[in-house]
Scaffold this motif. Structure first.
Motif, short mmCIF file in Angstrom:
data_model
loop_
_atom_site.label_atom_id
_atom_site.label_comp_id
_atom_site.label_asym_id
_atom_site.label_seq_id
_atom_site.Cartn_x
_atom_site.Cartn_y
_atom_site.Cartn_z
N ILE A 18 0.84 -1.20 0.00
CA ILE A 18 0.00 0.00 0.00
C ILE A 18 0.88 1.24 0.00
N PHE A 19 1.90 1.23 0.84
CA PHE A 19 2.76 2.41 0.90
C PHE A 19 3.45 2.65 -0.44
N ILE A 20 4.07 1.61 -1.00
CA ILE A 20 4.82 1.76 -2.25
C ILE A 20 3.91 2.13 -3.42
N GLN A 21 2.80 1.43 -3.56
CA GLN A 21 1.95 1.61 -4.73
C GLN A 21 1.03 2.83 -4.66
N ASP A 22 0.62 3.20 -3.45
CA ASP A 22 -0.39 4.24 -3.33
C ASP A 22 0.09 5.53 -2.66
N VAL A 23 0.97 5.41 -1.67
CA VAL A 23 1.40 6.59 -0.92
C VAL A 23 2.61 7.27 -1.57
N ASN A 47 17.00 -5.72 9.30
CA ASN A 47 16.04 -6.49 10.08
C ASN A 47 14.87 -6.74 9.14
N ASN A 48 14.69 -7.96 8.69
CA ASN A 48 13.67 -8.28 7.68
C ASN A 48 12.25 -7.91 8.09
N ASN A 49 12.06 -7.56 9.35
CA ASN A 49 10.72 -7.29 9.85
C ASN A 49 10.34 -5.82 9.82
N ILE A 50 11.19 -4.97 9.26
CA ILE A 50 10.94 -3.53 9.26
C ILE A 50 11.32 -2.93 7.90
N PHE A 51 10.42 -2.08 7.40
CA PHE A 51 10.70 -1.27 6.22
C PHE A 51 10.79 0.18 6.68
N ILE A 52 11.79 0.89 6.17
CA ILE A 52 11.92 2.32 6.45
C ILE A 52 12.12 3.04 5.12
N TYR A 53 11.35 4.10 4.95
CA TYR A 53 11.44 4.90 3.73
C TYR A 53 11.71 6.34 4.13
N GLU A 54 12.83 6.88 3.64
CA GLU A 54 13.19 8.27 3.92
C GLU A 54 13.07 9.07 2.63
N MET A 55 12.22 10.08 2.67
CA MET A 55 12.04 10.95 1.52
C MET A 55 12.17 12.40 1.98
N CYS A 56 12.57 13.27 1.06
CA CYS A 56 12.70 14.68 1.43
C CYS A 56 12.44 15.55 0.21
N ARG A 57 12.28 16.83 0.48
CA ARG A 57 12.14 17.82 -0.59
C ARG A 57 12.75 19.12 -0.10
N LEU A 58 13.13 19.93 -1.06
CA LEU A 58 13.71 21.24 -0.76
C LEU A 58 12.71 22.31 -1.18
N ILE A 68 9.48 10.52 6.88
CA ILE A 68 10.11 9.24 7.19
C ILE A 68 9.01 8.26 7.59
N THR A 69 8.96 7.14 6.89
CA THR A 69 7.92 6.15 7.11
C THR A 69 8.52 4.87 7.66
N LYS A 70 7.86 4.31 8.68
CA LYS A 70 8.29 3.06 9.29
C LYS A 70 7.13 2.08 9.28
N ILE A 71 7.38 0.91 8.72
CA ILE A 71 6.38 -0.14 8.66
C ILE A 71 7.03 -1.37 9.29
N SER A 72 6.50 -1.78 10.42
CA SER A 72 7.10 -2.87 11.18
C SER A 72 6.14 -4.05 11.28
N ARG A 73 6.71 -5.21 11.22
CA ARG A 73 5.93 -6.44 11.39
C ARG A 73 5.29 -6.48 12.78
N THR A 135 -3.93 7.19 1.88
CA THR A 135 -3.80 8.16 0.78
C THR A 135 -4.51 9.46 1.10
N ALA A 136 -5.64 9.40 1.80
CA ALA A 136 -6.35 10.63 2.18
C ALA A 136 -5.48 11.49 3.09
N LYS A 137 -4.80 10.85 4.05
CA LYS A 137 -3.93 11.61 4.96
C LYS A 137 -2.74 12.20 4.21
N VAL A 138 -2.10 11.41 3.36
CA VAL A 138 -0.91 11.89 2.66
C VAL A 138 -1.29 12.95 1.63
#
Length: 170
Positions: A18-23, A47-58, A68-73, A135-138
């Motif tokens: 959901i995060f990758i495809q929609d957010v 750690n295979n049980n956690i995804f972290i996505y760091e994005m930024c803009r100027l 910064i998004t954290k998705i943990s098992r 998606t509504a929140k983002v």
């Protein structure tokens, strides 16, 4: 009617998809890119049980904004943190920071803004609901930053993320 039980691994994959495809596309539409720092994460961690996505803009006024998004098992939600800094001297592109460590830009008390999207293990069939909520929140990311700026002032930092003290230059 029987309900299929999903494993924690399957639930983690659903939330990550959901995060990758929609957010991520919404964040990219709002000017966010994968964080260029040499230590930035974008995906599964060691750690295979956690995804972290760091994005930024100027921003035009040289504010560097992070999502910064954290998705943990081990959690039942997607956590999205926002933060902002003002690099000094000003940078012209986020890619100017590609040789730096992102760790000093992860001062969490600076923001205090966190968004959570919950999933219930027994109700994962409502993936569409989670996708719609996330998606509504983002889609309202600008209002989250507006609220952030109404409470906080971005730290002024050197390019390496160390706090900049104009009284002690160096």
């Amino acid at each position: 009617m029987t309900h299929k039980r999903f494993s924690e691994k399957e639930i983690l994959k659903i939330r990550n998809d959901i995060f990758i495809q929609d957010v991520v596309p919404i964040l990219e539409k709002n000017g966010f890119v994968k964080s260029p720092f040499k230590t930035a994460c974008f995906g599964r961690t060691s750690n295979n049980n956690i995804f972290i996505y760091e994005m930024c803009r100027l921003r035009k006024d040289s504010r560097l904004e992070f999502v910064i998004t954290k998705i943990s098992r081990y959690d039942r939600y997607i956590k999205i943190y926002i933060n902002a800094f003002k690099p000094y001297p000003p940078i012209k592109s986020v890619y100017s920071l590609k040789d730096y460590d992102s760790t000093n830009y992860e001062i969490l008390p600076n923001s205090g803004r966190e968004k959570k999207f919950h999933t219930d293990k027994g109700r994962i069939k409502r993936t569409t609901e989670l996708k719609n909520r996330a998606t509504a929140k983002v889609n309202k990311i600008e209002s989250f930053f507006d609220k952030w700026y109404s409470k906080y002032c971005p730290y002024v930092t050197k390019w390496n993320g160390d706090l900049y003290d104009k009284n002690r230059q160096g």
